[in-house]
Scaffold this motif. Structure first.
Motif, PDB file in Angstrom:
ATOM      1  N   ASP A  21      72.838  52.115  15.249  1.00  0.00           N
ATOM      2  CA  ASP A  21      71.925  51.779  16.329  1.00  0.00           C
ATOM      3  C   ASP A  21      71.232  50.458  15.989  1.00  0.00           C
ATOM      4  O   ASP A  21      70.331  50.419  15.147  1.00  0.00           O
ATOM      5  N   VAL A  23      70.575  46.164  17.787  1.00  0.00           N
ATOM      6  CA  VAL A  23      70.755  45.244  18.908  1.00  0.00           C
ATOM      7  C   VAL A  23      71.313  43.934  18.352  1.00  0.00           C
ATOM      8  O   VAL A  23      70.724  43.336  17.454  1.00  0.00           O
ATOM      9  N   LYS A  56      62.399  42.029  22.573  1.00  0.00           N
ATOM     10  CA  LYS A  56      61.596  43.244  22.426  1.00  0.00           C
ATOM     11  C   LYS A  56      61.892  44.235  23.555  1.00  0.00           C
ATOM     12  O   LYS A  56      61.914  45.441  23.325  1.00  0.00           O
ATOM     13  N   VAL A  59      65.020  46.215  22.740  1.00  0.00           N
ATOM     14  CA  VAL A  59      64.912  47.098  21.581  1.00  0.00           C
ATOM     15  C   VAL A  59      64.116  48.334  21.998  1.00  0.00           C
ATOM     16  O   VAL A  59      62.973  48.217  22.420  1.00  0.00           O
ATOM     17  N   SER A  60      64.725  49.502  21.867  1.00  0.00           N
ATOM     18  CA  SER A  60      64.069  50.721  22.337  1.00  0.00           C
ATOM     19  C   SER A  60      62.884  51.142  21.474  1.00  0.00           C
ATOM     20  O   SER A  60      61.922  51.706  21.966  1.00  0.00           O
ATOM     21  N   LYS A  61      62.946  50.851  20.173  1.00  0.00           N
ATOM     22  CA  LYS A  61      61.853  51.173  19.249  1.00  0.00           C
ATOM     23  C   LYS A  61      61.673  50.008  18.288  1.00  0.00           C
ATOM     24  O   LYS A  61      62.639  49.323  17.955  1.00  0.00           O
ATOM     25  N   LYS A  62      60.467  49.844  17.804  1.00  0.00           N
ATOM     26  CA  LYS A  62      60.143  48.699  16.944  1.00  0.00           C
ATOM     27  C   LYS A  62      60.974  48.661  15.661  1.00  0.00           C
ATOM     28  O   LYS A  62      61.225  47.600  15.107  1.00  0.00           O
ATOM     29  N   ILE A  64      64.168  49.585  15.301  1.00  0.00           N
ATOM     30  CA  ILE A  64      65.610  49.388  15.520  1.00  0.00           C
ATOM     31  C   ILE A  64      65.968  47.989  14.999  1.00  0.00           C
ATOM     32  O   ILE A  64      65.319  47.009  15.354  1.00  0.00           O
TER      33      ILE A  64
END
Length: 117
Positions: A21, A23, A56, A59-62, A64
């Protein structure tokens, strides 16, 4: 180079093969992205003022990981992008220094713009 790490081609390939997972960001802009890009990459132009905001948003969570790349080892755009992202508070930022040129020496590239943002 505090705040981000350098990633090589084999580590990026391993992450891709393991379907980790993360980006993957092509920083070069729409014209370059349309010609070719790494598989799974999102096009977010590092020349644009809202680059960090767009990354940002992708990106689903900081925590990742975000991997940025540009054209080749001598291109500094991905390093600049990685610094901006790390300075903005993203926890896991990687600069794939070899970029498109390094990747295509061993692996295929994609063409077209279906994943542009």
């Amino acid at each position: 180079m505090a705040g981000f790490k350098i990633m090589d081609r084999e580590e990026l390939k391993r992450w891709t093969d393991e379907k980790r997972d993360f980006v993957l960001v092509d920083t070069l802009g729409p014209e370059s992205y349309g010609e070719n890009h790494l598989p799974g990459a999102k096009m977010i132009d590092a020349h644009e003022a809202d680059f960090v905001k767009k990354v940002k948003a992708a990106v689903s969570k900081k925590d990742i990981p975000v991997v940025v790349y540009c054209a080749n080892f001598s291109c500094e755009l991905s390093t600049h992008a990685a610094k901006m992202l790390a300075d903005s508070g993203l926890a896991k930022v990687y600069d794939f220094k070899g970029g498109i040129a390094d990747w295509k020496e061993k692996y295929p590239l994609h063409t077209g713009c279906p994943e542009a943002h």
